[in-house]
Structure formats: C-alpha cells, structure tokens
Design a protein around this motif. Structure first.
Motif, mmCIF file in Angstrom:
data_model
loop_
_atom_site.group_PDB
_atom_site.id
_atom_site.type_symbol
_atom_site.label_atom_id
_atom_site.label_comp_id
_atom_site.label_asym_id
_atom_site.label_seq_id
_atom_site.Cartn_x
_atom_site.Cartn_y
_atom_site.Cartn_z
ATOM 1 N N UNK A 46 0.833 -1.201 0.000
ATOM 2 C CA UNK A 46 0.000 0.000 0.000
ATOM 3 C C UNK A 46 0.867 1.250 0.000
ATOM 4 N N UNK A 47 1.923 1.247 0.822
ATOM 5 C CA UNK A 47 2.828 2.397 0.887
ATOM 6 C C UNK A 47 3.527 2.629 -0.448
ATOM 7 N N UNK A 48 3.987 1.540 -1.069
ATOM 8 C CA UNK A 48 4.671 1.654 -2.358
ATOM 9 C C UNK A 48 3.723 2.163 -3.436
ATOM 10 N N UNK A 49 2.477 1.749 -3.377
ATOM 11 C CA UNK A 49 1.484 2.215 -4.356
ATOM 12 C C UNK A 49 1.250 3.716 -4.228
ATOM 13 N N UNK A 50 1.147 4.186 -2.990
ATOM 14 C CA UNK A 50 0.927 5.621 -2.757
ATOM 15 C C UNK A 50 2.117 6.433 -3.250
ATOM 16 N N UNK A 51 3.334 5.956 -2.950
ATOM 17 C CA UNK A 51 4.547 6.651 -3.419
ATOM 18 C C UNK A 51 4.592 6.692 -4.943
ATOM 19 N N UNK A 52 4.223 5.582 -5.579
ATOM 20 C CA UNK A 52 4.216 5.532 -7.039
ATOM 21 C C UNK A 52 3.241 6.519 -7.655
ATOM 22 N N UNK A 53 2.060 6.631 -7.054
ATOM 23 C CA UNK A 53 1.047 7.572 -7.564
ATOM 24 C C UNK A 53 1.536 9.007 -7.433
#
Length: 246
Positions: A46-53
């Motif tokens: 979830x954290x990696x997804x937010x950073x990617x966005x």
C-alpha cells in the motif's frame, strides 16, 4: 566452642537468577516479545502504491519545469550573443546594422558581419552559393542565416541545442530578423517598423501594430516561427499556456 555451619546467601531469596524471576520488569519484557514491530506485506504494498502515484503526478511536472527553465536560459543567451555580435560589428565597421548591405548572400553576409565577431567553432556548412549559411558556436548552438527578402531582411534561425533533437520550430528553433533601414516600406501595403537591433520574426509575419500576449500566443500557435516574438514579449519566460510541449 560450637562451630555452626553457615549457608551461603543466594543472590535473591527464592533462589535462581534475576533474569528468571517473575518480577514486574521481566513480565513486561516477556509481553513485549510477543508483539511484532515489522510491517505486513499488505502495508508495504500500500505504501509503495501511494509513493508511485505521487511520483507519477509530480515527476513529469518537475521535468517540464526544468526543461522550460533550460530553454529560457539558452534562448536568452543565444539572443544576447547575437546582439553582442551585431554591436561589435557596428562599432568596428562604424555602420549601423540597418545600413548594412542586405543584397549580400548569406555566405557573404556572414563573412562580413558575423565571422569576426562571434566565437565560431564550425562553419563548414556555410558555403558560397547556398541559400543558407549555418555555423556553430563553441557552446554547440547553431545559427543559420537566410535571405528572407533580398535587399531588406536577413533571417536568423537559432537552434539552442544544435543538431540534437527535436529540431522543431518553437521548441528548440527560434527565428529572428535583421532589417535594412530602421523604418522600411516594402510596397504599398507592406510596412515594417524595427524596434530592436535584432527583432523577432513575428514582426515580419504579423501585420498588426498593437502587441498583446494573447495575439502573440495565437500567432505562435498558427506559425511556430513567430514564437520568438512571444518569448521576447514575456522577457524569455515560457507561458503556462504555451502551445508546444517543451
């Protein structure tokens, strides 16, 4: 006298070491060991997804800002270099650029008015008999002279990154003009008023006397060769609504 056998005192009553006793401190430590302080796989993803966005939204904006700033800086420098060369030639020849010989071919014009007043790195593409004269400076910038209108106008194209891509008008190629006579009437319906030593190509392209940013934007969009006029008007700052991606 009766000797009594003495017992060695234990470190604590009840025997055993301190680390194995059920003291409040040890009980708390045992409880803490039961908990895991790491992140679950779902939390990491979830954290990696937010950073990617966030990166996807911000990096293109940052890259565009850097590219715009670089274009503004290089174009301003290229124009200043050209103006300084004209001023040096005027001083040495003791003739205003408006009274230069505009009947000369681009090759002869270059040799007479530019070659000795700029730091030329390569002028092998400037040849006698050619309609264009292209030369490069030590910083890699490319200048091309073209006789826009014989006896009247010499057009100067500046490519701020030389032969590197994209080589497109309004993006890395910008056009300027030198004009014979501060005020020149070409014919009954064609009148040109010079405002600078080297003016934008827009001055030749447009038939309007009043200048506004909206008009310059419209002309830049319809003819990218005129975009130099817009950038001169905005003091070399690329507007947010500039019609081309830089």
């Amino acid at each position: 006298m009766i000797l009594r056998k003495t017992q060695k005192p234990s470190s604590c009553r009840g025997g055993g070491s301190l680390g194995t006793q059920n003291t409040p401190v040890n009980n708390s430590l045992k409880k803490l060991k039961r908990f895991s302080f790491g992140f679950t796989l779902a939390e990491v993803l979830l954290t990696m997804t937010i950073i990617g966005i966030i990166a996807a939204m911000t990096i293109p904006v940052l890259m565009t800002s850097v590219s715009k700033a670089e274009t503004e800086t290089r174009l301003k420098k290229a124009y200043s270099t050209l103006v300084n060369a004209v001023k040096l030639a005027e001083a040495n020849l003791r003739r205003s650029s408006t009274s230069w010989d505009y009947s000369l071919s681009p090759y002869n014009f270059y040799n007479k008015y530019f070659k000795n007043y700029m730091v030329i790195n390569d002028d092998s593409d400037c040849k006698s008999g050619s309609s264009d004269c292209t030369f490069y400076l030590a910083d890699g910038m490319q200048y091309t002279l073209h006789q826009e209108r014989k006896n009247y106008i010499m057009r100067v194209m500046i490519d701020i990154n030389g032969d590197q891509d994209p080589n497109e008008d309004g993006i890395d190629r910008f056009y300027f003009i030198l004009v014979a006579g501060k005020y020149m009437k070409f014919d009954e319906d064609d009148y040109y008023s010079l405002t600078k030593a080297i003016d934008s190509y827009w001055r030749y392209y447009s038939d309007v006397t009043s200048v506004s940013e909206s008009r310059l934007l419209d002309d830049c969009e319809s003819n990218a060769m005129t975009c130099s006029g817009l950038l001169m008007y905005t003091n070399w700052e690329i507007p947010d609504d500039y019609p081309y991606d830089i």
